[in-house]
Design an enzyme around this catalytic site. Sequence first.
Site, short mmCIF file in Angstrom:
data_model
loop_
_atom_site.label_atom_id
_atom_site.label_comp_id
_atom_site.label_asym_id
_atom_site.label_seq_id
_atom_site.Cartn_x
_atom_site.Cartn_y
_atom_site.Cartn_z
CE LYS A 1 12.39 -25.03 11.03
NZ LYS A 1 13.24 -23.93 11.48
NE ARG B 1 -2.47 -0.70 3.23
CZ ARG B 1 -3.08 -1.17 4.31
NH1 ARG B 1 -4.37 -1.00 4.43
NH2 ARG B 1 -2.44 -1.77 5.27
CG ASP C 1 1.87 -20.13 16.02
OD1 ASP C 1 1.73 -19.55 14.93
OD2 ASP C 1 2.89 -20.04 16.71
CG HIS D 1 9.06 -21.93 8.38
ND1 HIS D 1 7.98 -21.65 9.17
CD2 HIS D 1 10.13 -22.01 9.21
CE1 HIS D 1 8.39 -21.57 10.43
NE2 HIS D 1 9.68 -21.78 10.49
CG HIS E 1 5.46 -25.43 11.99
ND1 HIS E 1 5.33 -25.10 10.67
CD2 HIS E 1 5.51 -24.24 12.64
CE1 HIS E 1 5.32 -23.78 10.53
NE2 HIS E 1 5.41 -23.24 11.71
C1 BG6 Z 1 5.94 -19.91 13.07
C2 BG6 Z 1 5.09 -19.60 14.27
O1 BG6 Z 1 5.22 -20.58 12.08
O2 BG6 Z 1 7.04 -20.72 13.47
C3 BG6 Z 1 5.90 -18.93 15.35
O3 BG6 Z 1 4.01 -18.77 13.88
C4 BG6 Z 1 7.12 -19.74 15.68
O4 BG6 Z 1 5.11 -18.72 16.51
C5 BG6 Z 1 7.89 -20.11 14.42
O5 BG6 Z 1 7.93 -18.98 16.56
C6 BG6 Z 1 9.02 -21.07 14.73
O6 BG6 Z 1 9.82 -21.23 13.60
P1 BG6 Z 1 11.33 -21.67 13.71
O7 BG6 Z 1 11.77 -21.87 12.30
O8 BG6 Z 1 12.05 -20.55 14.41
O9 BG6 Z 1 11.33 -22.92 14.52
#
Ligand code: BG6
Length: 483
Positions: A182, A51, A235, A178, A240
């Site tokens: 890793k 924006r 979260d 993500h 994850h």
């Molecule tokens: C994120 C979460 O997806 O992953 C965060 O929203 C968390 O709360 C983070 O801290 C952890 O990622 P990493 O790669 O630091 O383990």
Amino acid sequence: MVSRIIPVEPFDLVIFGGTGDLARRKILPGLFRRFCAGQMPDRAQIIGAARGELDDARYRTLIAEAIIEFAKPSAEDHAQIEGFLKHLAFVSIDAKGTRGWEALESLLRDDVVRAFYFSVAPALFGGLAEQLHSYGLVDNNSRVVVEKPFGRDLASAKALNAALAVHFNEDQVYRIDHYLGKETVQNLMAVRFGNMLFEPLWNSQYVDHIQITVAETVGVGGRGGYYDTSGAMRDMVQNHLMQLLCLIAMEPPAKFDPDAVRDEKLKVIRALDPVAPQDLVRGQYRANETQSGFLEDVGNPTSKTESFIALKAHISNWRWAGTPFYLRSGKCLRARSSEIAIVFKDTPHSIFPDAGGTHRNVLSIQLQPNEGMTLDVTIKEPGPGGMRLVDVPLDMSFAEALGAESADVPDAYERLIMDVIRGNQTLFMRGDEVEAAWAWTDPLISGWETRGDRPAPYDIGSSGPDDAMMLLHRDSRRWREVR
Ligand code: BG6
């Protein structure tokens, strides 16, 4: 070791939310590092869209600062910042209105891969897809990248999938988790399916239980508002930890291709049993003399949201029936440590009467802070005194074992963005996978909401609430130490 960096095809990458936190912390520093590694083609164009009323020059300055802060370049890489910035452009855009869309259109080229990264709130996904379509910017070769949270329950995830499906086919949608980017997580697949050693033992006949821990030392930071409506289950676990569980538990896919892998992961999620209330522990970190607690951090003194969760999961299939998977994740814990531990069963009979206690093989896969694997094996304690046994770790730190080059492993985002350009969806979640994960998570969340359960308080710097210890003690097992 020989470097095998292969430049990707020329591309236009449009980052909506191009001035936001994720873009500055992860996406652009990640792209910069790929540039330094020689993976970025000359005809790469990265367009920040947001924006704000910036021009190209100001955007480049903003990103240069972000690179210095978050990519922490060496002196050699620092000299490359100028070259990288030449690939950047900025469009000031109104996601819901008309401003900026024609400017964006004029920048896009027809003969390169086109990717749109939605680094914005999920509420904007549908509208952005609609705008891209109405300006004729989407073709069959375009890709869209979306971030978590992908919904907050099954219904909202379905709605997001449906909104994206109006203008993108499933093979154009890249849902980022993500953790899948890793290096060690990918190594998990290499270890399982590249070695003869483990696979025959990888089942409930030989594995006593599995522990998956993702422990963080940080609190909720500046994300209190989001976190209070999310909690550790939404979260961390729904995405994850579930992804880690899937990679450990899945059957060997016939090939390493996106659908073969994702089909197998999906079968695992669908085979998960519901979790009984007594197999679930939630916690909230409490204030001490020097640090604020969860309730202060989220600005909600009556919050019942959890900053810690531990649970026991069962997978009802031939391979895993009877082998529990213990999962835990939390903030403000003793150490930043993520580990998957495969704890094998005791030997059926001990021929060493003086062995001293029980001895078990444990394969531990460390995700962070130091990536690597150890395998605890039982050996004779050196010296006289009979056959006393000790467990020693066969230690394989990837950085040490593979040399200096591998010490500099790419960040998850670097790998994943390059995969988007390559058109490889193996490390991205498919729509049905995300929905299945919510279908398993939803009843757990609605269960504690209906019961009005309050998370148990725990001390900052501890391993979580005592009840989490009990979860394993009850089964005559122990969590591995968080250190
Ligand atoms: C994120 C979460 O997806 O992953 C965060 O929203 C968390 O709360 C983070 O801290 C952890 O990622 P990493 O790669 O630091 O383990």
